[in-house]
Design a protein around this motif. Structure first.
Motif, PDB file in Angstrom:
ATOM      1  N   ASP A 286       1.184  -1.500   0.174  1.00  0.00           N
ATOM      2  CA  ASP A 286       0.046  -0.186  -0.330  1.00  0.00           C
ATOM      3  C   ASP A 286       0.348   1.248  -0.533  1.00  0.00           C
ATOM      4  O   ASP A 286       1.781   1.804   1.153  1.00  0.00           O
ATOM      5  CB  ASP A 286      -0.752  -0.133   1.203  1.00  0.00           C
ATOM      6  N   MET A 287       1.534   1.954  -1.076  1.00  0.00           N
ATOM      7  CA  MET A 287       1.821   3.424  -0.951  1.00  0.00           C
ATOM      8  C   MET A 287       1.286   4.463  -0.917  1.00  0.00           C
ATOM      9  O   MET A 287       1.521   5.392  -1.235  1.00  0.00           O
ATOM     10  CB  MET A 287       2.692   2.619  -3.134  1.00  0.00           C
TER      11      MET A 287
ATOM     12  N   ARG B 223      12.164  10.384  -3.911  1.00  0.00           N
ATOM     13  CA  ARG B 223      12.556  10.813  -4.623  1.00  0.00           C
ATOM     14  C   ARG B 223      12.510   9.189  -5.569  1.00  0.00           C
ATOM     15  O   ARG B 223      11.772   8.516  -4.653  1.00  0.00           O
ATOM     16  CB  ARG B 223      14.025  10.491  -4.340  1.00  0.00           C
ATOM     17  N   GLU B 224      12.893  10.166  -7.185  1.00  0.00           N
ATOM     18  CA  GLU B 224      12.078   8.649  -8.331  1.00  0.00           C
ATOM     19  C   GLU B 224      12.443   7.346  -7.452  1.00  0.00           C
ATOM     20  O   GLU B 224      11.543   6.688  -8.459  1.00  0.00           O
ATOM     21  CB  GLU B 224      12.577   9.271  -9.258  1.00  0.00           C
ATOM     22  N   THR B 225      14.264   7.290  -7.221  1.00  0.00           N
ATOM     23  CA  THR B 225      14.057   5.993  -7.179  1.00  0.00           C
ATOM     24  C   THR B 225      14.039   5.437  -6.133  1.00  0.00           C
ATOM     25  O   THR B 225      14.869   4.172  -5.767  1.00  0.00           O
ATOM     26  CB  THR B 225      15.911   6.539  -7.543  1.00  0.00           C
ATOM     27  N   ASP B 226      12.921   6.160  -4.742  1.00  0.00           N
ATOM     28  CA  ASP B 226      13.950   5.689  -3.427  1.00  0.00           C
ATOM     29  C   ASP B 226      12.698   3.922  -3.110  1.00  0.00           C
ATOM     30  O   ASP B 226      13.580   3.860  -2.159  1.00  0.00           O
ATOM     31  CB  ASP B 226      13.056   6.726  -2.347  1.00  0.00           C
TER      32      ASP B 226
ATOM     33  N   LEU C  19      -1.276   2.245  -6.009  1.00  0.00           N
ATOM     34  CA  LEU C  19      -0.595   3.882  -6.391  1.00  0.00           C
ATOM     35  C   LEU C  19      -1.310   4.487  -5.401  1.00  0.00           C
ATOM     36  O   LEU C  19      -2.673   4.632  -5.729  1.00  0.00           O
ATOM     37  CB  LEU C  19      -0.203   3.663  -7.519  1.00  0.00           C
ATOM     38  N   PRO C  20      -1.470   5.486  -5.227  1.00  0.00           N
ATOM     39  CA  PRO C  20      -2.358   6.840  -4.976  1.00  0.00           C
ATOM     40  C   PRO C  20      -2.848   7.020  -5.998  1.00  0.00           C
ATOM     41  O   PRO C  20      -2.081   7.597  -7.253  1.00  0.00           O
ATOM     42  CB  PRO C  20      -1.601   7.718  -3.688  1.00  0.00           C
ATOM     43  N   HIS C  21      -3.594   7.704  -5.870  1.00  0.00           N
ATOM     44  CA  HIS C  21      -3.553   8.689  -7.087  1.00  0.00           C
ATOM     45  C   HIS C  21      -2.549  10.396  -7.356  1.00  0.00           C
ATOM     46  O   HIS C  21      -3.436  11.468  -6.723  1.00  0.00           O
ATOM     47  CB  HIS C  21      -5.475   9.133  -6.701  1.00  0.00           C
ATOM     48  N   MET C  22      -2.023  10.438  -7.158  1.00  0.00           N
ATOM     49  CA  MET C  22      -1.080  11.777  -7.174  1.00  0.00           C
ATOM     50  C   MET C  22      -0.355  11.473  -8.340  1.00  0.00           C
ATOM     51  O   MET C  22      -0.017  10.609  -8.671  1.00  0.00           O
ATOM     52  CB  MET C  22      -0.379  11.958  -5.825  1.00  0.00           C
ATOM     53  N   TRP C  23       0.457  12.704  -8.925  1.00  0.00           N
ATOM     54  CA  TRP C  23       0.724  12.422 -10.268  1.00  0.00           C
ATOM     55  C   TRP C  23       2.758  12.953  -9.980  1.00  0.00           C
ATOM     56  O   TRP C  23       3.183  14.247  -9.716  1.00  0.00           O
ATOM     57  CB  TRP C  23       0.415  13.037 -10.623  1.00  0.00           C
ATOM     58  N   THR C  24       3.561  12.541  -9.062  1.00  0.00           N
ATOM     59  CA  THR C  24       4.713  12.364  -8.745  1.00  0.00           C
ATOM     60  C   THR C  24       5.971  11.781  -9.477  1.00  0.00           C
ATOM     61  O   THR C  24       5.367  10.651 -10.240  1.00  0.00           O
ATOM     62  CB  THR C  24       5.184  12.333  -7.444  1.00  0.00           C
ATOM     63  N   ALA C  25       7.080  12.540  -9.643  1.00  0.00           N
ATOM     64  CA  ALA C  25       8.123  11.207 -10.464  1.00  0.00           C
ATOM     65  C   ALA C  25       8.283   9.944 -10.129  1.00  0.00           C
ATOM     66  O   ALA C  25       8.493   9.184 -10.556  1.00  0.00           O
ATOM     67  CB  ALA C  25       9.772  11.563  -9.620  1.00  0.00           C
ATOM     68  N   TRP C  26       7.747   9.816  -8.269  1.00  0.00           N
ATOM     69  CA  TRP C  26       7.948   7.913  -8.364  1.00  0.00           C
ATOM     70  C   TRP C  26       6.758   7.183  -8.808  1.00  0.00           C
ATOM     71  O   TRP C  26       6.787   6.688  -9.131  1.00  0.00           O
ATOM     72  CB  TRP C  26       8.530   8.139  -6.431  1.00  0.00           C
ATOM     73  N   VAL C  27       5.942   7.906  -8.653  1.00  0.00           N
ATOM     74  CA  VAL C  27       4.494   7.711  -8.760  1.00  0.00           C
ATOM     75  C   VAL C  27       5.299   7.342 -10.846  1.00  0.00           C
ATOM     76  O   VAL C  27       4.121   6.175 -11.052  1.00  0.00           O
ATOM     77  CB  VAL C  27       3.486   8.403  -8.851  1.00  0.00           C
ATOM     78  N   LYS C  28       5.194   8.221 -11.268  1.00  0.00           N
ATOM     79  CA  LYS C  28       5.906   7.837 -12.909  1.00  0.00           C
ATOM     80  C   LYS C  28       6.760   6.663 -12.719  1.00  0.00           C
ATOM     81  O   LYS C  28       6.612   5.702 -13.876  1.00  0.00           O
ATOM     82  CB  LYS C  28       5.859   9.337 -13.303  1.00  0.00           C
TER      83      LYS C  28
ATOM     84  N   THR D  14       5.941   3.405 -14.530  1.00  0.00           N
ATOM     85  CA  THR D  14       6.868   2.681 -16.273  1.00  0.00           C
ATOM     86  C   THR D  14       7.342   1.583 -15.967  1.00  0.00           C
ATOM     87  O   THR D  14       7.185   0.676 -16.853  1.00  0.00           O
ATOM     88  CB  THR D  14       7.667   4.246 -16.147  1.00  0.00           C
ATOM     89  N   ASP D  15       7.779   1.010 -14.390  1.00  0.00           N
ATOM     90  CA  ASP D  15       8.291  -0.024 -14.645  1.00  0.00           C
ATOM     91  C   ASP D  15       7.610  -0.775 -14.030  1.00  0.00           C
ATOM     92  O   ASP D  15       8.330  -2.625 -14.039  1.00  0.00           O
ATOM     93  CB  ASP D  15       9.785   0.052 -13.573  1.00  0.00           C
TER      94      ASP D  15
END
Length: 425
Positions: free
Chosen positions: A198-199, A260-263, A282-291, A295-296
């Motif tokens: 649960d993120m 951070r994106e890589t955390d 994933l939560p409904h937000m648009w951050t670097a780590w969610v993106k 993607t991955d």
């Protein structure tokens, strides 16, 4: 170039191309790769592969000139971990060139030859000479990536598990409900270990939905990334039944979660080796780590309600994923809360046409069923085992494991339920 230890009969040269789902869970280490091409077609393929998410840990360069260019370059400097050379040369020139390349290669360097002849005798001779693989052109991107991944798969190593990200087109559309029920259904119906993460760090509902005491598992995992291993992960996650493990968020509002994106990289790597399927809620937000996590992931499930704002958002998410994951299967779409009384809604066919994606499931609005399960801290499959909705979560989980779409029987069951509830034909 080390001599190959394998002898005897060999398989024929490889030609198979694969799709994204078949190669999604490949783990390719941090290596340097150099590709030397003779044709424009392979050069384009190699450039596309270098940008693919599966090779994000590598440093991959693409050169023209084929085998002669590789010999010239590495006569002046050290070779990378992997050299891939394309050749159209005949046998005598080919073996002379490979011998010259061997003279300038480090003993740890692996060499792959891409040829244009499907010749078993040539393949056997190349392997006996120490070439690690011979592949017949043309190759697509997935075939090239799979060839690289096979070279770095340890003998007898367990196949890495898949990672699936669940994401809501808007807040409140039920993405967490779909993720949690799918995780539970997989763990209950199949002989599969499932890890649910649960993120939604400040407001996640996994603890409530499963009626478990929520620890700070997710934050412990990423805060102690250098020490994180399978033993530590097992200690900080909560077991729910025999097959399902849950990693809960901290649920504290005293901290900001500007990550951070890589955390999450270390956590995802360990999760792959710990469970057959890891589900990221994933939560409904648009951050670097969610993106980055979207993607991955090997698969993405988007949950949406049948209205205009959701349709717009789904289209944007699908377009984003197609641009960042061009060699992967499209995401799966779940239309939820179908048939809320007096609410105008967009019909599934029109929704699908607008977003260019067919729904895998359409789940009817049933506040009593979902509300009772939520209030009791139980899953739909526990409160209504034989309901079409419960079966739909089983089929969605099956599709994530198998890489196939949700079965038509599951879709038919959900649709017939909607028809009975809301008078549709």
């Amino acid at each position: 170039m080390p001599a190959s230890a394998a002898t005897g009969d060999k398989a024929p040269p490889r030609q198979a191309a694969t799709n994204g789902s078949a190669t999604g869970s490949l783990i390719i280490p941090q290596i340097a790769i150099a590709v030397f091409t003779e044709t424009e077609e392979l050069a384009r393929t190699a450039e596309a592969a270098a940008a693919d998410r599966r090779l994000q840990r590598t440093r991959m360069t693409v050169h023209g000139g084929g085998l002669p260019a590789a010999i010239e370059l590495y006569g002046k400097g050290p070779t990378p971990n992997l050299v891939i050379v394309e050749t159209t040369a005949e046998d005598a020139a080919l073996f002379a060139g490979l011998n010259a390349l061997a003279d300038v290669c480090l003993t740890t360097t692996k060499v792959v030859v891409i040829g244009h002849r499907n010749d078993v005798a040539l393949y056997r001779e190349l392997i006996e000479q120490g070439i690690h693989e011979y592949v017949v052109a043309p190759l697509d991107v997935m075939a090239l990536i799979t060839t690289i991944g096979r070279l770095y798969k340890s003998a007898g190593a367990q196949k890495p598990g898949k990672v699936c990200a669940f994401f809501g087109a808007r807040g409140g559309v039920g993405s967490s409900t779909v993720a949690h029920n799918t995780a539970w259904s997989l763990a209950s119906s199949f002989d599969s270990d499932v890890l649910l993460i649960d993120m939604d760090l400040p407001f996640g509902t996994a603890g409530l939905d499963f009626n478990i005491e929520a620890g700070q598992g997710v934050m412990e995992a990423i805060s102690d990334a250098d020490r994180l291993d399978e033993v530590l992960l097992e200690r900080i996650m909560t077991q729910h039944g025999e097959r399902l493990s849950v990693l809960t968020p901290p649920l504290t509002l005293t901290n900001a979660y500007d990550l951070r994106e890589t955390d999450f990289n270390g956590l995802i790597d360990i999760a792959r080796s710990s469970a057959r399927l890891t589900i990221l809620d994933l939560p409904h937000m648009w951050t670097a780590w969610v993106k980055r996590l979207l993607t991955d992931a090997d698969d993405v499930v988007i949950t949406a309600a049948p209205d205009l704002a959701n349709m717009r958002n789904v289209k944007g998410i699908v377009d984003f994923l197609r641009s960042t994951r061009p060699h992967d299967d499209p995401p799966k779409l779940v239309l939820n809360q179908i048939g809320i009384p007096k609410r105008p809604e967009i019909k599934a066919p029109a929704f699908a046409t607008a977003v260019a994606l067919e729904p895998s499931l359409s789940i009817p609005f049933d506040p009593a069923l979902f509300g009772n399960a939520a209030n009791d801290g139980r899953m739909i499959g526990e409160t209504s085992t034989r309901s079409p909705v419960a079966r739909s979560f089983v089929e969605l989980g099956r599709s994530l494991i198998s890489g196939k779409d949700v079965s038509s029987s599951a879709k038919k069951g959900i649709n017939s339920l909607a028809a009975r509830l809301f008078g549709r034909r």
